[in-house]
Every structure is written in structure tokens, then in C-alpha cells.
Design an enzyme around this catalytic site. Structure first.
Site, mmCIF file in Angstrom:
data_model
loop_
_atom_site.group_PDB
_atom_site.id
_atom_site.type_symbol
_atom_site.label_atom_id
_atom_site.label_comp_id
_atom_site.label_asym_id
_atom_site.label_seq_id
_atom_site.Cartn_x
_atom_site.Cartn_y
_atom_site.Cartn_z
ATOM 1 N N GLY A 112 12.071 -11.848 7.194
ATOM 2 C CA GLY A 112 11.950 -12.147 5.772
ATOM 3 C C GLY A 112 10.907 -11.229 5.162
ATOM 4 O O GLY A 112 10.204 -10.498 5.865
ATOM 5 N N ALA A 113 10.792 -11.251 3.836
ATOM 6 C CA ALA A 113 9.802 -10.399 3.171
ATOM 7 C C ALA A 113 9.237 -11.083 1.932
ATOM 8 O O ALA A 113 8.682 -10.419 1.057
ATOM 9 C CB ALA A 113 10.438 -9.054 2.787
ATOM 10 N N GLY A 114 9.334 -12.416 1.871
ATOM 11 C CA GLY A 114 8.825 -13.161 0.719
ATOM 12 C C GLY A 114 7.343 -13.474 0.848
ATOM 13 O O GLY A 114 6.649 -12.979 1.743
ATOM 14 N N CYS A 140 10.968 -24.937 0.546
ATOM 15 C CA CYS A 140 11.238 -25.308 1.933
ATOM 16 C C CYS A 140 10.946 -26.778 2.187
ATOM 17 O O CYS A 140 11.461 -27.361 3.140
ATOM 18 C CB CYS A 140 10.429 -24.430 2.881
ATOM 19 S SG CYS A 140 8.640 -24.538 2.642
ATOM 20 N N GLN A 175 0.685 -22.059 -3.147
ATOM 21 C CA GLN A 175 1.971 -21.389 -3.325
ATOM 22 C C GLN A 175 2.936 -22.188 -4.198
ATOM 23 O O GLN A 175 3.756 -21.620 -4.912
ATOM 24 C CB GLN A 175 2.631 -21.128 -1.960
ATOM 25 C CG GLN A 175 2.038 -19.962 -1.200
ATOM 26 C CD GLN A 175 0.706 -20.320 -0.575
ATOM 27 O OE1 GLN A 175 0.508 -21.453 -0.141
ATOM 28 N NE2 GLN A 175 -0.208 -19.372 -0.529
ATOM 29 N N THR A 216 5.702 -16.214 1.748
ATOM 30 C CA THR A 216 5.256 -16.910 2.958
ATOM 31 C C THR A 216 5.105 -15.934 4.116
ATOM 32 O O THR A 216 4.117 -15.983 4.866
ATOM 33 C CB THR A 216 6.250 -18.026 3.327
ATOM 34 O OG1 THR A 216 6.328 -18.958 2.246
ATOM 35 C CG2 THR A 216 5.800 -18.757 4.583
#
Length: 421
Positions: free
Chosen positions: A187-189, A50, A114, A191
Site C-alpha cells: 500500500g502507499a496511503g 478500517c 488520522q 497508514t
């Protein structure tokens, strides 16, 4: 083979440009194969998050401009559009940059962990695409070791504020008591999961998880006591959300102004706080023009993050020292690739002597000489041939007082080194 790191990040380019050059996971593999096929490109890795898009490329002499030309062409950008936003590092500067990226020293959130996982994902993708050569593969292995050492030997990762945590912190400024808030996560990642973890710690009233794949949303929601919906059902649930945090890999906005307007009307002046931490952006920027909507993008998080940076700057200086040392070590290995290996020459000479003497010993046997006589000839002659040149050089060294060569010989043959007179 020159090594180049080419890219742009949150410090050099606005999000509107970063999203134009981002690579999603589905397209990155094919992009790597395309880049690797460019004339002069020997190996390549693409890191796209990102906050950054970077190419790490090993090129042949004379092909140093190939990566930038390919990046413009791949994303169909006007030539020169990226020029003022791109940075480029060559050779040891490229190695140092990769080490700094992987350890979080070049991140928006200083020391955030991350990014190392994202570098590892990029490495696996490059391996799968067969885009890595030995130098770049070795650099990635070295990078992981450096990142581990920095984490172990410094406090760079202590109390790290992630982008997800920063989003939650901002939400607290709008809704002082998150225990009364309904939060919609899109979302489901990783972050979004980090955001869910922080929100649960704050004991939010209700958690909704939306994702294109409902099964993934259900998996995440079940672990944090939330409710899962499909992305297509967002319009029906948007009005319920006091807080929206979005981070998907979609190429187009998943939340539009047309979707938000009726939701805001249904909320009857109750504010809606939205954080878009995706690149490309998930929430249409026009949403910010709506009354009672507070929309923050990833670049807006910088002020909150800067306040946390100062506490880790001393650890960052320690990490830079470690990195400088490891850059020198990797570059020494890389330079050694271009040197002729004396061990190879030594073995070739020894094998040639062996073959010559063996033929003579076999000829002796053919002429009727005894095996003992042939073996003695073989052993003595081979020993003399192998030691003739080293012995002559060592005698010269002793006569000339060349202690460096004498010491080196002692180490080479595993003997105790000669003592200085």
C-alpha cells in the site's frame, strides 16, 4: 428534519462483517448519490475507515428507517443481518457521536489523529456528490472547529499510539532487533507511510514498498530509503520479508495462501510476521494456518492499544466536557432553523410602510406640493409608523415593570440599558 448517525465499528462488529459494509473511495461518491436519492433522505455523508462504516443522514419526518434499509440493500445483505451490530444515534446524540469520532474519542486508539483527516475526506466527497444540505454542512464545519479546540486545549493527542505504530511495536516483540529485519509494506496511503516512518526510526535493515500503482510506491520508497515493486511482483519478493504490513483499499485479498506457502518454504523455518490493517482484509485469513507465520489482523491490535489508553483517559474527560458544550451550541443553531425569524418580519413591515408612505409623498408632488413639504411628510409619517408599535409596547413595559423587555430594547437599539430603580 431529524439527524441520524447509523453505523458499526470495531467495538460492535467483527472485521469479517465490517469488510462487507465498507465503502472504498472509488465507489463512495456514487453510493452517496444513490443514498441521497432515497425517498425522504435530504442530506447524507458516508464515513468508511478500517474501523468503522457510518452514515450521517438528515431525513424527512417518517423516513427514519430509510438509511438502514438502503445500507442492507446497497450491500445485498440479508434483511436483519446487521441488526445486532448496528448502533444508531438521533439528533443531539448523533452530533455528539460525530464530535467524538472526529476527536479520536471513539477510536480504537484513543485520541488518534488520522480519523480527523478521514472525516475531512468524507466531507469533501459528500460536497463533490452534492449530498450535503445546510444543517449537515454546518455540523461538519463545527466538527472541525471542535476537533481543533480539543487538540489545543487538552493533551488527548500527546504520545498517541497509532495503529501503524502498534503494528511496528508488535513486530518488535517477534523480532527484538528490527535492524536485522526486512520489511515489506503493501500500500502507499497514510497508514503505510506512518508505518514506514516508525520503521525508519527503528533503523530496519531493508524496506520494500509494494503498490498497485508503481509510481506511488516509488514515491513513498524514495522518501524512506526503500525499494519499490509493483503489486503483481509480490510473489517474487515475499520470501525476502521478515515482516509484512498491509493496508490497501482492495476489495479482495492481495496476499493469498497460495502466494505465501512457497515463500515460507523458501525461508526455511525463519518466521514471517504479518499484520493486516486493511478493511476489507488484504491477507487471506487462511495464511494464519501456515507454520512459522504469525498473522495479526486489525482487531488483534486491541490489547497493545489498551495499554496506552489509560495514560490519556484524563485528557479524554476534558475533551468530553468541551464536546458537551459544543453539542448544545450546534443544537441551538439547528433549532433556530425551525423558528420564524423576527428580523424578516420586521423588515417586511418596514418595507410595506415605506412603500405606502412613498406613494403618498409622490401623490403630493403630483398635486403640486413642494418637495420640502413632501419630504417632511415622508420622514415624519414613516418615523411614526415604524415606531408606533414598539413605543406602545415599551410604554406598557414601563408601566408593568417588565425590565426584561426594557433591557432587551436597549440592547436591540444599541442604547445604554435602563437602570433598575
Amino acid at each position: 428534519m431529524p439527524l441520524i448517525a447509523l453505523g458499526l465499528n470495531h467495538l460492535t462488529a467483527p472485521v469479517s462483517l465490517r469488510e462487507q459494509v465498507a465503502f472504498d473511495a472509488d465507489a463512495a461518491g456514487e453510493a452517496l448519490r444513490e443514498l441521497k436519492a432515497e425517498p425522504g433522505v435530504e442530506e447524507a455523508l458516508i464515513l468508511s475507515t478500517c474501523n468503522r462504516t457510518e452514515l450521517y443522514v438528515g431525513v424527512a419526518e417518517g423516513a427514519e428507517q430509510a438509511p438502514q434499509a438502503w445500507l442492507n440493500r446497497h450491500h445485498r445483505l440479508t434483511p436483519g443481518k446487521l441488526d445486532e451490530f448496528l448502533y444508531r444515534h438521533d439528533e443531539d446524540a448523533a452530533v455528539r457521536h460525530m464530535f467524538r469520532v472526529a476527536t479520536g474519542l471513539d477510536s480504537m486508539v484513543l485520541g488518534e489523529p488520522q480519523i480527523l483527516g478521514q472525516v475531512k475526506d468524507a466531507y469533501q466527497l459528500a460536497r463533490d456528490a452534492q449530498a450535503l444540505g445546510a444543517p449537515l454542512d454546518r455540523l461538519l464545519q463545527h466538527t472541525f472547529a471542535v476537533a481543533k479546540r480539543v487538540r489545543t486545549d487538552t493533551r488527548i493527542g500527546a504520545h498517541t499510539v497509532s495503529v501503524a505504530f502498534t503494528a511496528v511495536r508488535l513486530a518488535e516483540q517477534v523480532f527484538t532487533d528490527l535492524k536485522q529485519a526486512c520489511v515489506l509494506l503493501i500500500g502507499a496511503g497514510d497508514t503505510i507511510e506512518l508505518a514506514a516512518r516508525h520503521l525508519v526510526d527503528k533503523r530496519v535493515s531493508r524496506l520494500i514498498v509494494a503498490n498497485r500503482t508503481l509510481e506511488n510506491a516509488q514515491d513513498l520508497a524514495s522518501r524512506y530509503g526503500g525499494y519499490a515493486i509493483a503489486l503483481a511482483d509480490l510473489p517474487q519478493h515475499l520470501a525476502e520479508a521478515d515482516i509484512v504490513i498491509s493496508s490497501t483499499a482492495a476489495r479482495q485479498p492481495v496476499v493469498t495462501r497460495a502466494m505465501v506457502e512457497p515463500a515460507v518454504a523458501a525461508r526455511k523455518r525463519r518466521p514471517m510476521f504479518m499484520v493486516d490493517i486493511a478493511v476489507p482484509r488484504d491477507i487471506d485469513p487462511e495464511v494464519a494456518a501456515l507454520e512459522d507465520v504469525y498473522l495479526y489482523g486489525i482487531d488483534d491490535l486491541q490489547q497493545v492499544i489498551d495499554n496506552n489508553r489509560r495514560s490519556r483517559e484524563a485528557s479524554a474527560r476534558e475533551a468530553e466536557t468541551i464536546i458537551d458544550l459544543q453539542v448544545d451550541r450546534y443544537m441551538a443553531w439547528r433549532r433556530a432553523l425551525t423558528l420564524r425569524n423576527p428580523a424578516v418580519d420586521l423588515r417586511q413591515h418596514a418595507e410595506r410602510y415605506r412603500d405606502e408612505v412613498l406613494l403618498k409623498a409622490q401623490a403630493m408632488l403630483a398635486r403640486g406640493k413642494s418637495p420640502d413639504e413632501a419630504l417632511a411628510f415622508l420622514a415624519n409619517t414613516l418615523t411614526n409608523k415604524l415606531l408606533h408599535h414598539p413605543s406602545a409596547r415599551l410604554r406598557e413595559a414601563a408601566l408593568n415593570g417588565d425590565l426584561d423587555l426594557l433591557h432587551a430594547a436597549g440592547r436591540l437599539y444599541g442604547e445604554s440599558e435602563p437602570k433598575d430603580e
